[in-house]
Design an enzyme around this catalytic site. Structure first.
Site, short mmCIF file in Angstrom:
data_model
loop_
_atom_site.label_atom_id
_atom_site.label_comp_id
_atom_site.label_asym_id
_atom_site.label_seq_id
_atom_site.Cartn_x
_atom_site.Cartn_y
_atom_site.Cartn_z
N LYS A 192 -9.65 -28.08 -49.86
CA LYS A 192 -11.08 -28.38 -49.76
C LYS A 192 -11.72 -27.57 -48.62
O LYS A 192 -11.02 -26.92 -47.84
CB LYS A 192 -11.27 -29.88 -49.52
CG LYS A 192 -10.79 -30.73 -50.72
CD LYS A 192 -11.62 -30.49 -51.97
CE LYS A 192 -11.42 -31.53 -53.05
NZ LYS A 192 -10.14 -31.44 -53.76
C1 LIG Z 1 -13.88 -34.48 -57.25
C2 LIG Z 1 -12.74 -35.08 -56.49
N1 LIG Z 1 -12.76 -36.40 -56.24
C3 LIG Z 1 -11.77 -37.01 -55.55
C4 LIG Z 1 -10.69 -36.29 -55.07
C5 LIG Z 1 -9.59 -37.02 -54.35
O1 LIG Z 1 -9.38 -36.53 -53.08
P1 LIG Z 1 -7.90 -36.63 -52.41
O2 LIG Z 1 -7.04 -35.62 -53.11
O3 LIG Z 1 -8.16 -36.27 -50.98
O4 LIG Z 1 -7.41 -38.02 -52.58
C6 LIG Z 1 -10.66 -34.90 -55.28
C7 LIG Z 1 -9.59 -34.05 -54.73
O5 LIG Z 1 -8.52 -33.87 -55.13
C8 LIG Z 1 -11.68 -34.29 -56.02
O6 LIG Z 1 -11.66 -32.98 -56.29
#
Ligand SMILES: Cc1ncc(COP(=O)(O)O)c(C=O)c1O
Length: 392
Positions: A192
């Site tokens: 990210k």
């Molecule tokens: C659109 C979106 N929402 C939620 C997430 C969840 O984030 P994390 O991987 O930090 O739990 C991600 C990332 O993977 C994402 O791209």
């Protein structure tokens, strides 16, 4: 060998030094770096509170729990997203309903949300717009639909920190400031914009919601003496209470220090991504079988987490798998964002049906390499590999 993955973190000496300083301090779990990171996030994204947790998924869960999603208080979201946007509502036992998307952007719209609300078999308490690839949804329009019905908006802003969009007053607002939402959720996953390894945050201007989420990120423990109900003595030094169980969603000081360091380069990183997007636009224009991502609605109106092109695979005469394999053979990594969630066996088994806009988006989308540090020469090489697909 993949020389250009579709995403990659930009880790520099200052990030390594920040992690090292925490390791040398001897305090590794939630400590001073948490407060430092939260303060900097709230300042940079222009919001009253930032509550950091150990993933974007945990951030979604805490926000959904915080506003009281549950049986009879469902979530409406996009099917073109990562699993977590919807799954986190299921952790609360809340029903999930999918709204269709604009086939050009992959984002939900006020119109598709109106339709989904009208068709929904469940009462909806929250809408989660997902700013796909870094392009904000029409938040002012969505807020108008939601507010008249007493529905909260929780933005899934994992792809779009600080991207701008037209606000309801004729100006622009930035994702993260929560101008038209109750809260916005970020991820600090390795690929990210702010890469802390793992991690996430909820941004909100709501004091009570922030306090509730802080409590539930650490087991629901109440440490404030003025809130205790049955303390054996005033200011008991060892004491804490729990009224409702929470989770261990704490983010470590190590992650926070790296995140804080990365945050300093957020604006520069987005500017670099925007320049790469403009270069791709130039190199990939005028191909009948390929559409570029639609231009941002306002200046600064895209955070370019991804650069998704749309390919007419039938016109090209190749399947998506063939395209991905051919590009991989030339060192170019690609990915699909996303398989519509209603196609996942879990959601399909619960009666979710295909939606035409989401099917059209999914049929054509392919994300190309996009990250700070990608060179102009690399974009030239990637574009040449894509153009050569048509040669057969
Ligand atoms: C659109 C979106 N929402 C939620 C997430 C969840 O984030 P994390 O991987 O930090 O739990 C991600 C990332 O993977 C994402 O791209």
């Amino acid at each position: 060998m993949i020389r250009y993955p579709y995403c990659q973190p930009d880790i520099r000496d200052e990030d390594r030094a920040a992690a090292d300083a925490v390791l040398k301090s001897g305090w590794l779990t939630q400590g001073p770096a948490v407060l430092d990171f939260e303060t900097a996030l709230a300042e940079t994204l222009d919001c009253r509170h930032a509550v950091v947790v150990n993933s974007g998924t945990a951030a979604l869960h805490l926000a959904y729990h915080g506003i009281g999603l549950g049986p009879g208080r469902g979530l409406l979201t996009s099917p073109i997203t990562f699993l977590a946007s919807a799954n986190a509502a299921r952790y609360c036992d809340a029903p999930v309903v999918f709204a269709d998307v604009d086939p050009a952007t992959g984002n939900i719209t006020p119109e598709t949300v109106e339709q989904a609300l009208a068709d929904s078999p469940h009462p909806i308490a929250a809408i989660t717009p997902v700013h796909l690839a870094g392009r904000p949804c029409d938040l002012a329009g969505l807020a108008a639909v939601a507010e008249s019905r007493g529905i909260a908006i929780i933005e899934d802003a994992c792809h779009a920190p600080s991207a701008r969009y037209p606000d309801a007053r004729g100006g622009t607002a930035a994702v993260g400031a929560c101008t038209h939402s109750r809260a916005a959720v970020l991820s600090f996953h390795a690929i990210k914009h702010i890469a802390a390894g793992e991690g996430g945050a909820i941004l909100t201007n709501d004091d009570a919601l922030a306090a509730r989420m802080r409590r539930f990120r650490s087991h629901g423990m109440v440490r404030e003496p003025e809130l205790w109900q049955s303390a054996p003595e005033a200011d008991a030094p060892w004491y804490y209470e729990m009224e409702e169980p929470g989770w261990n969603y704490r983010l470590s000081d190590i992650n926070c220090a790296v995140g804080r360091s990365q945050l300093r380069r957020l604006a520069a990183g987005i500017a670099e991504r925007a320049a790469l997007a403009a270069l791709y636009d130039e190199r990939l224009g005028n191909l009948g079988w390929l559409s570029l991502p639609p231009a941002p609605a306002v200046p600064g109106g895209h955070a370019w987490h991804l650069y998704p092109i749309a390919i007419d695979f039938a016109a090209l005469g190749l399947s998506r798998g063939q395209v991905m394999r051919r590009l991989a053979a030339q060192g170019v990594g690609t990915q699909v964002h996303y398989i519509p969630l209603y196609r996942q066996p879990y959601y399909a088994a619960r009666g979710h049906k295909p939606l035409p806009g989401a099917e059209a988006y999914y049929a054509r989308t392919l994300s190309l390499p996009m990250y700070p540090g990608l060179t102009q020469a690399a974009v030239d090489e990637i574009a040449a590999a894509i153009r050569s697909l048509a040669a057969g």
